[in-house]
Each structure stands twice: as structure tokens, then as C-alpha cells.
Scaffold this active site. Structure first.
Site, PDB file in Angstrom:
ATOM      1  N   CYS A 116       0.322  -1.259  -0.204  1.00  0.00           N
ATOM      2  CA  CYS A 116       0.306   0.107   0.227  1.00  0.00           C
ATOM      3  C   CYS A 116       0.760   1.359  -0.247  1.00  0.00           C
ATOM      4  CB  CYS A 116      -0.988   0.287   0.795  1.00  0.00           C
ATOM      5  SG  CYS A 116      -2.137  -1.545   0.826  1.00  0.00           S
ATOM      6  N   CYS A 128     -13.770   0.382   7.069  1.00  0.00           N
ATOM      7  CA  CYS A 128     -12.149  -0.117   6.410  1.00  0.00           C
ATOM      8  C   CYS A 128     -12.831   0.881   5.203  1.00  0.00           C
ATOM      9  CB  CYS A 128     -13.546  -1.908   6.103  1.00  0.00           C
ATOM     10  SG  CYS A 128     -13.557  -3.056   7.479  1.00  0.00           S
ATOM     11  N   SER A 129     -11.089   1.014   4.947  1.00  0.00           N
ATOM     12  CA  SER A 129     -11.189   1.769   3.686  1.00  0.00           C
ATOM     13  C   SER A 129     -11.742   1.126   2.178  1.00  0.00           C
ATOM     14  CB  SER A 129      -9.556   2.004   3.369  1.00  0.00           C
ATOM     15  OG  SER A 129      -9.046   0.651   3.369  1.00  0.00           O
ATOM     16  N   HIS A 159      -9.306   3.553  -1.274  1.00  0.00           N
ATOM     17  CA  HIS A 159      -8.077   3.467  -1.916  1.00  0.00           C
ATOM     18  C   HIS A 159      -7.709   2.348  -2.354  1.00  0.00           C
ATOM     19  CE1 HIS A 159      -4.936   2.163  -0.317  1.00  0.00           C
ATOM     20  NE2 HIS A 159      -4.830   1.516   1.147  1.00  0.00           N
TER      21      HIS A 159
END
Ligand SMILES: [Zn+2]
Lengths: 381, 137
Positions: free
Chosen positions: A81, A201-202, A329
Site C-alpha cells: 500500500c 474499513c477503507s 483506497h
């Protein structure tokens, strides 16, 4: 060595683009960033491209196939990430070294839906559920519970992070979601992995972002000082040995190491930072990183969110873009998208979510493995 | 052909000479760090070829956990994902059984015994597997 400046940057609105390829969305961000700098691809001397899920597919070159085959060197990088921030840092290293005066950094990603993680099968049977879990939420939820164990952090405190970032995203036209999400909605959404509910949560989205970097000489030549943003620090770390790291990935120690180095390189203290875009892949993660980036004292992260200090207008606004939780994301794009966000504030062009008078901003990402990247950016006059 | 004794789910879960299962750790002779899984170099102090294989005691304390409600398709939930500090050094992650999957029933630091049980699954060739679980001591 020359200072390094951002002279153009942009991102596409994050979303889902089933009919478009990764190079296609990367090319769009690249052209937007070039337009922002007033340059053409013909001016660019090297391209650094970040993409994780098609890491073997020459995404950078395929972007040039779409926008201009100039024959410049292209490096494709993958670093979990932290992929986008790694591509940006490669560009920074290039300019810093004196090799080139103008480079382009692009991050692009298309995500599937659902859980990230691997259901590995050693010798033929699945260990998911048998040896705990291999999902991403599991890791960051367990780290949240470690914080709860040490400091008594509550489910509501973690959830308030999500309320804040969703609120901020209502001010960002480029965020995936732009909807107010009150605490009761966050708490009543599906529990994924305690204490993270689905809204903590993304969001898995497709997206791209790009930045044009230039040497000081080139910025002056182009007459861009003032709108250009100076990179005061660029730091990367991996995970140093800690007792639990190999069974519970430790994103705190590598972040603290990077933060100390970044503040030292920039010659500033955490109290001089006007806004932060940090890696809120889960609501629990943002709480940890308040302390890891020294935005508050150890153990005080829960109070920081309770006091609304990290809201737009608060003492130290965090993730005014909406963050990974609400802006989205797209792994390889995230690290450059948060540089776009901070740059936009330092230029005073962030519209309704503008952090007033912002002069210095910090971006932070972590990737499982682990990688941490921090950049400190400063307004120019 | 089906193996006579069940296989083990990870390489550090081993059969001793008497046929009973144990967890094999590797302890660094220089700094004392303990690792599960085969290795020859210590990532804490970087010393090489000074790892001693040790049988870890099957007990420890709960360091941290989460309750997993959403997992990969076909995996039964909820279950407790736990990180356990093993007595004598090193840490393991695994599934905690014998406690309701509710934060009110799970105590950080609680004593844990590590049990060796049938995994309840077979691979495509029909081999059985033994695994470890955490249970309250
Ligand atoms: Zn050692």
C-alpha cells in the site's frame, strides 16, 4: 544537492471503472498533472509508475503508449500500500541526485471488491479460521485491540474516526463517498472484525493520481515559484525487529522511525505541521498513527478524536480529503493522491475543505510487508 | 496413498520421538530471540548459524485478539483470531477456542494452553492434518 518541488499534481475522482484499463486511468491523471504544471509529456525526462495488482504488466510504458512515446526511462514499482508513495520518492531521488530536472510520478490501481488477504493453503488445506485469519481487517483490528489493551481505547473512539473522515469527504468532490455518516450508522453497520465495522474499513475503489517534480533551477526557469510546493522531507522505512512483528505486523515502529527521520530532515517539530493525510486503511489505524506521528502524547489518541482536534478547523486536521475510509483506497494511487491533497491545501486551492493558512503538511502511508513512507511538504512564496 | 499419521498444518508443529506433537521454536544463542518456523539467521541481532531448535512449552498468555465476523467465502464465523506470547519466548497467532466470541468474555493477558487437535479437514489426497489451537488454561 538541489531542492525538489512539486509543480503539477492532480487525481481523478475515485470510483469504479469496469470499462477502463489501469493505463487508461493512469494516463488521465498524468495528463491532468501535466496540464496543472503547464507542460507536455515531451518535457518529461523520466516516469516513475506505481501499481500493485498488475505489477508485472509494464503499466508505466503502457501509459506512455497512450499519451506520448518519448523514449524516456520508465520504472514500474510495487510496494504494497506504499506503492504510490514509493513511485513519488523514486522521482524525488532522481531530481535530488541531479540526474534529471523534470520527472513524472503516476500511481494507478483497479481494485476488485471484497476482502484483501490470502487464503493460503500449506500442503493442501486452508488455514483461514484454523490458524486465526489472513484478512487485512484482522490485522488492523488486532492492532486496535492492542491499543485498547494499553490505553483503554473504546469502540466509540475508533468509530468517531470514521464519522470524521466521512464528514470531511462531503467537502471533497473527488471522494468516492460524499455522505455524512453519523456515529450510530458507523456502529450499526456490519461488524467485519471487532472493533472495525464495515464503515470503519477503507473503500476498495479504482483511481489514479500523478505529480510532476522539478529541480529548483527548473522551477525558477519556468517561473513557477509560489505555486510550486517544496518537498522538505522524503523518508521510507521497513519494519525493524519487534517482538510481535512476524505474527502481528507492526506498523507503529516503522512509522515512528520514519516520522522521527522526516521531522529531522525537514528541520521541524510535529507542532509545526498544519495538516496531515495519514494511512487510515481502517479506523483503528488512524488512532495508532496519531501517536506514531507524534500528533499527541502516547495513549492520548482516543482523547484527540473525542476533542475533535483532528477535524477541519481543529488543532491538527487529519484526512480532510475523507481519507482512505471515504475518499477510497486504490492501493497504488493512494500515496500520490494524499500528496495531491496536501499540495492543494498549501496552494490555498482546496475550496470548502481548505485548511486556512496551511504552510506545512505531512503525508503518510504504510504497506503490509512492511513499508512506511512519509513526505513533508511546504508552501513556497 | 493416505499417510498413516496425520500431517501437520505448519512445519513447526512436529512429532517428537515418542510420537507426541510439539511446537518447535528456534532460539538465537546470542540474543535469545525465539522464532517459529525454520531459519538460520536472527533478524533481531543478525547473528548467523546460531539458532538452536527448542521444544516450546505449550502454554502462554493472550497478547491481543480480534473477533472475525467476515472471512473468505465458506469459512465459518465468528471466530477469535488471537496472538499469544509463548512461555519462554516467541509469539504465535492462531484461533482461540473455548471462549464465547464476545469482547466481554475475553481477557487480555489471560493464561492460554496450546492444544494439538485434528484440523477437521482433509486435502485432495485425503490426508488428515493436525493443528494447534489456543484454549483458556
Ligand atoms: Zn539474535
Amino acid at each position: 544537492m538541489t531542492d525538489v518541488y512539486i509543480i503539477g499534481t492532480d487525481m481523478i475522482r475515485f470510483g469504479r471503472f469496469p470499462d477502463r484499463s489501469v493505463p487508461d486511468i493512469g494516463a488521465e491523471a498524468a495528463l491532468l498533472a501535466l496540464d496543472d504544471a503547464g507542460l507536455s509529456i515531451g518535457d518529461i525526462q523520466a516516469l516513475y509508475c506505481g501499481n500493485l495488482l498488475e505489477a508485472n504488466a509494464a503499466v508505466g510504458q503502457r501509459i506512455l503508449h497512450l499519451i506520448g512515446q518519448t523514449g524516456i526511462p520508465v520504472v514500474n514499482c510495487a510496494n504494497a500500500c506504499a506503492t504510490g508513495a514509493t513511485a513519488f520518492r523514486l522521482g524525488w531521488m532522481d531530481i535530488k541526485s541531479g540526474l534529471h530536472d523534470l520527472v513524472l510520478c503516476v500511481g494507478a490501481e483497479k481494485m476488485g471488491k471484497g476482502l484483501i488477504g490470502s487464503d493460503r493453503k500449506p500442503d493442501g488445506i486452508s488455514t483461514e479460521g484454523l490458524l486465526g485469519s489472513n484478512t487485512m481487517p484482522t490485522i488492523f483490528s488486532t492492532l486496535g485491540m492492542e491499543h485498547t489493551r494499553k490505553w483503554g481505547t473504546t469502540l466509540e473512539q475508533f468509530a468517531r474516526v470514521s464519522v470524521k473522515n466521512h464528514h470531511h469527504s462531503t467537502l471533497n468532490p473527488k471522494a468516492m463517498y460524499q455522505t455524512e455518516t453519523p456515529l450510530e450508522d458507523v456502529l450499526s453497520s456490519e461488524m467485519i472484525s471487532y472493533p472495525n465495522t464495515k464503515l470503519m474499513c477503507s473503500v476498495n475503489v479504482d483511481g489514479s493520481a500523478a505529480a510532476v517534480l522539478a529541480s529548483e533551477k527548473k522551477v525558477r526557469e519556468l517561473g513557477l515559484m509560489g505555486r510550486a510546493v517544496k518537498v522538505r522531507a522524503s523518508v521510507m522505512t521497513s519494519d525493524p525487529y519487534t517482538e510481535h512483528d512476524l505474527v502481528l505486523p507492526d506498523f507503529s515502529t516503522c512509522t515512528r522511525l520514519a516520522a522521527r527521520q522526516a521531522y529531522e530532515m525537514a528541520g521541524i517539530g510535529p507542532d509545526e505541521v498544519d495538516l496531515v493525510e495519514l494511512h487510515d486503511c481502517f479506523a483503528t489505524a488512524e488512532i495508532l498513527h496519531y501517536e506514531n506521528l507524534f500528533l499527541c502524547e502516547e495513549g492520548e489518541a482516543g482523547e484527540l478524536i473525542d476533542r475533535m482536534d483532528t477535524y477541519l478547523g481543529g488543532r491538527i486536521p487529519v484526512n480532510v480529503s475523507g481519507g482512505l475510509l471515504s475518499k477510497g483506497h486504490p492501493l497504488g494511487a493512494t500515496g500520490i493522491a494524499n500528496i495531491y491533497e496536501v499540495t492543494t491545501h498549501l496552494r490555498g486551492e482546496a475550496g470548502r475543505r481548505q485548511v486556512e493558512g496551511a504552510r506545512i503538511g505531512l503525508t503518510h502511508v504504510v504497506g503490509l510487508g512492511n513499508a512506511c513512507a512519509i513526505h513533508v511538504l511546504e508552501k513556497t512564496d | 496413498m493416505q499417510s498413516p499419521t496425520p500431517r501437520t498444518v505448519v512445519d513447526f508443529l512436529k512429532y517428537g520421538e515418542d510420537g507426541s506433537l510439539y511446537l518447535e521454536g528456534h532460539r538465537c544463542r546470542d540474543c535469545g530471540a525465539v522464532y517459529f518456523g525454520r531459519r538460520s539467521t536472527c533478524s533481531k541481532c543478525f547473528s548467523r548459524s546460531r539458532m538452536d531448535a527448542v521444544a516450546a512449552p505449550p502454554r502462554g498468555h493472550l497478547y491481543a485478539y480480534t473477533i472475525v465476523h467476515r472471512s473468505f467465502p465458506g469459512v465459518e464465523t465468528p471466530f477469535i483470531h488471537a496472538v499469544v506470547d509463548v512461555e519462554g519466548g516467541g509469539a504465535l497467532r492462531g484461533t482461540l477456542l473455548g471462549v464465547p466470541p464476545d469482547p466481554d468474555d475475553i481477557e487480555m493477558g489471560m493464561p492460554i494452553s496450546i492444544t494439538f487437535e485434528d484440523a477437521g479437514q482433509t486435502d485432495r489426497e485425503g490426508n488428515r492434518y493436525m493443528t494447534y489451537f489456543f484454549r483458556p488454561a
